[in-house]
Design an enzyme around this catalytic site. Structure first.
Site, PDB file in Angstrom:
ATOM      1  N   ARG A  56       0.827  -1.208   0.000  1.00  0.00           N
ATOM      2  CA  ARG A  56       0.000   0.000   0.000  1.00  0.00           C
ATOM      3  C   ARG A  56       0.859   1.256   0.000  1.00  0.00           C
ATOM      4  NH1 ARG A  56      -0.866   4.835   2.609  1.00  0.00           N
ATOM      5  NH2 ARG A  56      -0.487   3.810   4.615  1.00  0.00           N
TER       6      ARG A  56
ATOM      7  N   HIS B 178       6.917   4.339  12.396  1.00  0.00           N
ATOM      8  CA  HIS B 178       6.838   4.290  10.931  1.00  0.00           C
ATOM      9  C   HIS B 178       7.821   5.330  10.397  1.00  0.00           C
ATOM     10  CE1 HIS B 178       4.223   3.813   7.165  1.00  0.00           C
ATOM     11  NE2 HIS B 178       5.069   4.781   6.860  1.00  0.00           N
TER      12      HIS B 178
ATOM     13  N   CYS C 163       7.207  10.233   0.239  1.00  0.00           N
ATOM     14  CA  CYS C 163       6.177  11.255   0.344  1.00  0.00           C
ATOM     15  C   CYS C 163       6.229  12.162  -0.878  1.00  0.00           C
ATOM     16  CB  CYS C 163       6.389  12.080   1.615  1.00  0.00           C
ATOM     17  SG  CYS C 163       5.245  13.464   1.753  1.00  0.00           S
TER      18      CYS C 163
END
Length: 302
Positions: A16, A208, A241
């Site tokens: 994901r 994370h 990101c």
């Protein structure tokens, strides 16, 4: 640090978080094969897909196909991202039994990423949490930008704690603390986790961390010293990101596994099989493997 014999739970986010911003369309069959290979390697928590609008995340448009095609495996769970009620209902209909929502510790990042402020984003989760509770579906909460924001710079630990506390109070069983742009360092990571642990039990926190500046493993070790025992990671270090310049991706699962095994912690993961999977998926994506462990353990024909 007295960790030998301790258990560390790995949450594999490659299918994901690792793939969602990849250019081009990755065939559903490749995604399914990746998930199966990761499960074959011994990973038991594999974030499979995201039930979000294909308009915003086209790579996840096949979320329903992914979940319905996954064969159940004893002891293996396939959480999915479902940040709104429509996504939750679709996820449950497709067979999902673990879901996640996400918020940011940075007001600017929240507005850029999901077009609303932090408080509004949290308010939107209320019907999701209510429905999930009625269905007995556990919900995980993600907090992004916990150690830095591409727009605001450093984020105060207090801001992270406030968002984490709200998610926990809403019913999230676990809060994953994300260093979204990978600018954190060990001392900053410790201070952030120490502050969050004042409002959310340490046992319900996860790390994370992204590896943009090569600090992820050091940061993980630092927060493990405090008691963190759940780590998010992505095979081959996939992900990154899109809003952060140079954000190279999540810490590689194989790098984390190598470190943990070296500390005497049995993860239940077959490192050789994981490395093979890292090379396989990078071959499918047409890119070199970035993970140091995968490069060092590369098969002769890789």
């Amino acid at each position: 640090m007295n960790l030998p014999g301790s258990s560390v739970r790995l949450v594999e986010v490659g299918p994901r978080d690792g793939l969602q911003n990849e250019p081009g369309t990755i065939p559903t069959a490749v995604k399914l094969s990746l998930i199966e290979r990761l499960a074959d390697a011994g990973l038991t928590w594999i974030e499979a897909t995201a039930f979000v609008s294909p308009k915003w995340v086209p790579q996840m448009a096949d979320h329903g196909e992914i979940m319905t095609a996954l064969a159940p495996r004893p002891g293996v769970r396939y959480p999915v991202l479902a940040p709104n009620l429509k996504g939750l209902e679709a996820a449950v209909a497709a067979g999902a039994r673990d879901v996640a929502v996400f918020a940011a510790a940075s007001e600017s990042f929240s507005r850029k990423n999901i077009n609303c402020g932090i408080d509004d984003s949290l308010d939107r989760f209320a019907p999701v949490m209510e429905r999930a509770r009625a269905l007995d579906i556990p919900v995980r909460g993600y907090v992004s930008c916990t150690l830095g924001c591409p727009y605001e710079g450093e984020i105060p630990p207090e801001a992270v704690a406030r968002v984490a506390a709200r998610l926990h109070a809403m019913g999230c069983h676990e809060i994953s603390l994300g260093d979204t742009i990978g600018t954190g360092t060990p001392l900053k990571a410790r201070r952030m986790v120490e502050r969050v642990a004042e409002v959310v039990p340490m046992a319900q926190l996860a790390a994370h961390f992204h590896d943009t500046y090569g600090q992820a493993l050091a940061n993980l070790y630092a927060v493990m010293e405090l008691g963190i025992r759940t780590i998010d990671a992505s095979v081959a270090g996939l992900g990154g990101c899109p809003y952060a310049r140079g954000a190279s991706g999540n810490v590689a699962t194989e790098d984390v596994v190598y470190m943990l095994h070296g500390m005497g912690i049995d993860t239940g993961v077959d490192l050789a099989a994981l490395v093979e999977t890292a090379h396989w998926i990078c071959g499918q994506l047409g890119r070199p493997v970035n993970s140091r462990v995968a490069r060092a353990m590369a098969p002769c024909d890789a």
